[in-house]
Write an enzyme that holds these catalytic residues in place. Structure first.
Site, PDB file in Angstrom:
ATOM      1  CB  CYS A 193      -9.035  -3.515 -12.163  1.00 41.83           C
ATOM      2  SG  CYS A 193      -8.640  -2.568 -13.777  1.00 41.83           S
ATOM      3  CB  CYS A 236      -1.605   0.177   1.575  1.00 40.61           C
ATOM      4  SG  CYS A 236      -1.590   1.193   1.555  1.00 40.61           S
ATOM      5  CB  CYS A 248      -5.535  -0.055   2.377  1.00 42.58           C
ATOM      6  SG  CYS A 248      -4.206  -1.101   3.874  1.00 42.58           S
ATOM      7  CB  CYS A 268      -0.419   2.043   5.837  1.00 49.07           C
ATOM      8  SG  CYS A 268      -0.987   0.447   4.819  1.00 49.07           S
ATOM      9  CB  CYS A 277      -4.488   3.066   5.761  1.00 47.71           C
ATOM     10  SG  CYS A 277      -4.521   2.915   3.898  1.00 47.71           S
TER      11      CYS A 277
HETATM   12 ZN   LIG Z   1      -3.063   1.225   3.240  1.00 48.43          ZN
END
Ligand SMILES: [Zn+2]
Length: 124
Positions: free
Chosen positions: A114, A43, A91, A46, A94
């Site tokens: 995607c 990510c 995610c 984060c 976060c």
């Molecule tokens: Zn994240």
């Protein structure tokens, strides 16, 4: 967890627009689209591990595509925006927007995640 103000300061304007405002990068522009190195996709906000290079494939859509995800670190949500029924991928840690998942991917999962390049960082 960061406030929206703090996110705005620590992300690029493009990343902020996509991750926090659910934007979409233009197809065939992302930095990770053609990345074929072995490693983990994390990510961009984060650092959680989200996808592995082993599940990446070329979908021809212009966005990095994966047939599998690190499921404990992602969340999905029904997205009815833009007159379509889609499944948004976020995610889990976060709550940043990553992209969408579709059920027209290759075997063995039949899924196609995607994902915006701008939502990801790559770690070898
Ligand atoms: Zn994240």
């Amino acid at each position: 967890m960061k406030t929206e103000d703090e996110w705005q300061h620590c992300l690029t304007p493009e990343q902020y627009d996509i991750l926090r405002k659910k934007g979409t990068e233009a197809p065939f522009t992302g930095k990770l689209l053609h990345n074929k190195e072995k490693g983990k996709y994390i990510c961009a906000a984060c650092g959680m591990e989200l996808f592995s290079s082993e599940a990446k494939f070329d979908s021809g859509t212009g966005w990095p595509s994966f047939f599998d995800a690190n499921k404990e670190n992602i969340a999905t949500k029904r997205d009815l925006n833009h007159g379509m029924i889609r499944t948004e991928v976020l995610c889990k840690h976060c709550s940043s927007h990553l992209g969408h998942v579709f059920e027209d991917g290759p075997n063995p999962t039949g899924l196609r995640y995607c994902i915006n390049s701008a939502s990801l960082d790559f770690r070898k």
